[in-house]
Design an enzyme around this catalytic site. Structure first.
Site, PDB file in Angstrom:
ATOM      1  N   SER A 123      -6.441  15.121  12.574  1.00 56.40           N
ATOM      2  CA  SER A 123      -6.485  16.028  11.431  1.00 56.40           C
ATOM      3  C   SER A 123      -6.526  17.472  11.891  1.00 56.40           C
ATOM      4  O   SER A 123      -7.057  17.779  12.971  1.00 56.40           O
ATOM      5  CB  SER A 123      -7.755  15.716  10.633  1.00 56.40           C
ATOM      6  OG  SER A 123      -8.014  16.744   9.711  1.00 56.40           O
ATOM      7  N   TYR A 147     -17.356  14.067  10.216  1.00 52.99           N
ATOM      8  CA  TYR A 147     -15.997  13.516  10.103  1.00 52.99           C
ATOM      9  C   TYR A 147     -15.078  14.147  11.153  1.00 52.99           C
ATOM     10  O   TYR A 147     -14.390  13.451  11.905  1.00 52.99           O
ATOM     11  CB  TYR A 147     -15.430  13.748   8.690  1.00 52.99           C
ATOM     12  CG  TYR A 147     -13.946  13.520   8.606  1.00 52.99           C
ATOM     13  CD1 TYR A 147     -13.411  12.233   8.704  1.00 52.99           C
ATOM     14  CD2 TYR A 147     -13.044  14.588   8.469  1.00 52.99           C
ATOM     15  CE1 TYR A 147     -12.038  12.026   8.657  1.00 52.99           C
ATOM     16  CE2 TYR A 147     -11.687  14.396   8.418  1.00 52.99           C
ATOM     17  CZ  TYR A 147     -11.182  13.107   8.509  1.00 52.99           C
ATOM     18  OH  TYR A 147      -9.818  12.907   8.473  1.00 52.99           O
ATOM     19  N   LYS A 151     -12.970  12.659  14.704  1.00 53.68           N
ATOM     20  CA  LYS A 151     -11.565  12.863  15.094  1.00 53.68           C
ATOM     21  C   LYS A 151     -11.486  13.476  16.500  1.00 53.68           C
ATOM     22  O   LYS A 151     -10.682  13.067  17.334  1.00 53.68           O
ATOM     23  CB  LYS A 151     -10.858  13.764  14.083  1.00 53.68           C
ATOM     24  CG  LYS A 151     -10.712  13.151  12.697  1.00 53.68           C
ATOM     25  CD  LYS A 151      -9.818  11.932  12.708  1.00 53.68           C
ATOM     26  CE  LYS A 151      -9.759  11.249  11.372  1.00 53.68           C
ATOM     27  NZ  LYS A 151      -9.119   9.926  11.412  1.00 53.68           N
TER      28      LYS A 151
HETATM   29  P1  NAD Z   1      -7.483   6.042   2.923  1.00 55.76           P
HETATM   30  O1  NAD Z   1      -8.943   5.907   2.762  1.00 55.76           O
HETATM   31  O2  NAD Z   1      -6.643   6.059   1.685  1.00 55.76           O
HETATM   32  O3  NAD Z   1      -6.936   4.887   3.889  1.00 55.76           O
HETATM   33  C1  NAD Z   1      -7.711   4.335   4.917  1.00 55.76           C
HETATM   34  C2  NAD Z   1      -7.626   2.834   4.778  1.00 55.76           C
HETATM   35  O4  NAD Z   1      -8.372   2.240   5.840  1.00 55.76           O
HETATM   36  C3  NAD Z   1      -8.226   2.301   3.469  1.00 55.76           C
HETATM   37  O5  NAD Z   1      -7.297   1.423   2.852  1.00 55.76           O
HETATM   38  C4  NAD Z   1      -9.491   1.552   3.907  1.00 55.76           C
HETATM   39  O6  NAD Z   1      -9.738   0.438   3.075  1.00 55.76           O
HETATM   40  C5  NAD Z   1      -9.132   1.160   5.330  1.00 55.76           C
HETATM   41  N1  NAD Z   1     -10.272   0.992   6.243  1.00 55.76           N
HETATM   42  C6  NAD Z   1     -11.307   1.830   6.498  1.00 55.76           C
HETATM   43  N2  NAD Z   1     -12.110   1.334   7.447  1.00 55.76           N
HETATM   44  C7  NAD Z   1     -11.591   0.144   7.805  1.00 55.76           C
HETATM   45  C8  NAD Z   1     -11.961  -0.846   8.748  1.00 55.76           C
HETATM   46  N3  NAD Z   1     -13.049  -0.729   9.503  1.00 55.76           N
HETATM   47  N4  NAD Z   1     -11.188  -1.953   8.862  1.00 55.76           N
HETATM   48  C9  NAD Z   1     -10.079  -2.095   8.071  1.00 55.76           C
HETATM   49  N5  NAD Z   1      -9.673  -1.195   7.188  1.00 55.76           N
HETATM   50  C10 NAD Z   1     -10.418  -0.078   7.050  1.00 55.76           C
HETATM   51  O7  NAD Z   1      -7.223   7.362   3.773  1.00 55.76           O
HETATM   52  P2  NAD Z   1      -5.852   8.126   4.069  1.00 55.76           P
HETATM   53  O8  NAD Z   1      -5.870   9.395   3.299  1.00 55.76           O
HETATM   54  O9  NAD Z   1      -4.702   7.219   3.955  1.00 55.76           O
HETATM   55  O10 NAD Z   1      -6.103   8.522   5.582  1.00 55.76           O
HETATM   56  C11 NAD Z   1      -5.652   7.718   6.655  1.00 55.76           C
HETATM   57  C12 NAD Z   1      -6.107   8.326   7.960  1.00 55.76           C
HETATM   58  O11 NAD Z   1      -5.634   9.664   8.040  1.00 55.76           O
HETATM   59  C13 NAD Z   1      -7.627   8.397   8.110  1.00 55.76           C
HETATM   60  O12 NAD Z   1      -7.954   8.114   9.457  1.00 55.76           O
HETATM   61  C14 NAD Z   1      -7.936   9.836   7.788  1.00 55.76           C
HETATM   62  O13 NAD Z   1      -9.095  10.285   8.426  1.00 55.76           O
HETATM   63  C15 NAD Z   1      -6.706  10.544   8.327  1.00 55.76           C
HETATM   64  N6  NAD Z   1      -6.447  11.831   7.672  1.00 55.76           N
HETATM   65  C16 NAD Z   1      -6.338  11.891   6.316  1.00 55.76           C
HETATM   66  C17 NAD Z   1      -6.122  13.120   5.686  1.00 55.76           C
HETATM   67  C18 NAD Z   1      -6.034  13.235   4.186  1.00 55.76           C
HETATM   68  O14 NAD Z   1      -6.179  14.311   3.657  1.00 55.76           O
HETATM   69  N7  NAD Z   1      -5.786  12.140   3.454  1.00 55.76           N
HETATM   70  C19 NAD Z   1      -6.004  14.287   6.467  1.00 55.76           C
HETATM   71  C20 NAD Z   1      -6.109  14.184   7.858  1.00 55.76           C
HETATM   72  C21 NAD Z   1      -6.328  12.942   8.457  1.00 55.76           C
END
Ligand code: NAD
Ligand code: UDP
Length: 331
Positions: A123, A147, A151
């Site tokens: 991120s 958080y 990362k």
């Molecule tokens: P999200 O919460 O929609 O998707 C994450 C998925 O992982 C969910 O479906 C959840 O059920 C699953 N999950 C969590 N822990 C788990 C585990 N231990 N075992 C199995 N499944 C698990 O989030 P997103 O927005 O799609 O983000 C995806 C990744 O991108 C994350 O790592 C997040 O930190 C990173 N990210 C997101 C953003 C944003 O703004 N959305 C920005 C930067 C980085």
């Protein structure tokens, strides 16, 4: 075959669509802690064929071993993790546990099965308060909340893993602000409870689920006083993952890319663009700054363009229209 952890989540589901379109086979593991099983059906509707899905926790090496045994995995894209900044301050142990231990479990099982290619969802938060804009990949990293530290730590873990085993290929993808939804309106961002992020908050005000948007701060040193971010359409972001997987096939070692557009929009610009799409339904009030927020954050996207051939093409209108379309479909 590519393993998508957290593949039913917001970014993972859109990446699944882009991978399918690019001709890649994939399998998903998700524990549904922040997604719904219906997303699988929606993905099948969009893609037009059944999806291979394992319900389970990525920390569980038994289920990982089963997946790697039953499928010929040659790359992992690791989306699974917790992602809410505020919640991470209240629940640091859960955040370190889930985000770091999922990564370690994957690395152990990948080693067992001799799988070398790994894409990690990092991120822009790892840049902390960057010294200048735009942000380049070689800027110093730091974190201001648990958080962000997960990362940062995972990036360090992956760098150490690479030092110990140079045959690994690892892409650290630093996302800027993903927004928008697939054009079908079937999948999108659907956070539980009251959203923390700007775009899902705006869409809920536009559809009457929330009364008004609080704009956190109108006294920042920006074009109109409100915070500026680099919003990237989630379908563009998803495409960045396809490009990263292709890059890893060339055995580049450890690589780091910003995935952003290079353009910063203010909160007011976002609201105004959204109001054009929805017919002025987004009421707002100015509120105090949100603790921990930075004034401006946008990427230099040139490295990803040069080395991955990745360039975001969808504009602000596409971002707003697709977000609104998804919210209406899911009203
Ligand atoms: P999200 O919460 O929609 O998707 C994450 C998925 O992982 C969910 O479906 C959840 O059920 C699953 N999950 C969590 N822990 C788990 C585990 N231990 N075992 C199995 N499944 C698990 O989030 P997103 O927005 O799609 O983000 C995806 C990744 O991108 C994350 O790592 C997040 O930190 C990173 N990210 C997101 C953003 C944003 O703004 N959305 C920005 C930067 C980085
Ligand atoms: N923001 C806002 N009201 C909200 C949510 C967010 O004014 O209800 C602002 C926030 O202060 C920031 C921008 O919108 O300037 C993007 O916030 P978001 O939480 O979506 O992303 P991040 O701050 O993590 O980059």
């Amino acid at each position: 075959m590519i393993l998508l952890t957290g593949g039913l989540g917001y970014i993972g589901s859109h990446t699944a669509v882009e991978l399918a379109e690019a001709g890649y086979d994939f399998v998903i593991i998700d524990n549904l802690s922040n997604s719904k099983i219906e997303v699988k059906d929606k993905l099948e509707q969009i893609i037009g064929s059944p999806i291979k899905f394992y319900k389970g926790d990525v920390q569980n090496e038994e289920i990982l071993t089963k997946i790697f045994t039953e499928n010929d995995i040659d790359a992992v894209i690791h989306f699974a993790g917790y992602k809410a900044v505020g919640e991470s301050v209240a629940k640091p142990i859960e955040y370190y546990d889930n985000n770091i231990n999922t990564t370690l479990a994957l690395l152990r099982v990948m080693r067992k099965f001799n799988v070398k290619n790994f894409v990690f969802s990092s991120s822009a938060t790892v840049y902390g308060r960057a010294k200048s804009m735009p942000i380049y990949e070689d800027f110093e990293v730091s974190a201001t909340n648990p958080y962000g530290r997960t990362k940062l730590f995972i990036e360090e873990i992956l760098k150490d893993a690479y030092v110990a085993d140079n045959s690994l290929n690892i892409a650290l993808l630093r996302y800027f602000n993903p927004v928008g939804a697939h054009k079908s309106g079937l999948i999108g961002e659907n956070p539980n409870g009251i959203p923390n992020n700007l775009m899902p908050y705006i869409t809920r005000v536009a559809t009457g689920k929330l009364d008004h948007l609080n704009i956190f701060g109108n006294d920042y040193p920006t074009k109109d006083g409100t915070g500026v971010r680099d919003y990237i359409h989630v379908c563009d972001l998803a495409l960045g993952h396809v490009k990263a997987v292709k890059k890893l096939e060339t055995a580049p070692g450890l690589v780091v890319y910003n995935l952003g557009t290079g353009t910063g929009y203010s909160v007011l610009e976002m609201v105004n663009a959204f109001n054009e799409v929805c017919g002025n339904k987004v009421k707002y009030e100015f509120a105090p700054r949100r603790p921990g927020d930075i004034d401006v954050c946008y990427a230099c996207p040139d490295k990803a363009e040069k080395e991955l051939g990745f360039k975001a093409t969808r504009n602000l209108k596409d971002m707003c229209e697709s977000s609104y379309n998804f919210e209406i479909n899911n009203k």
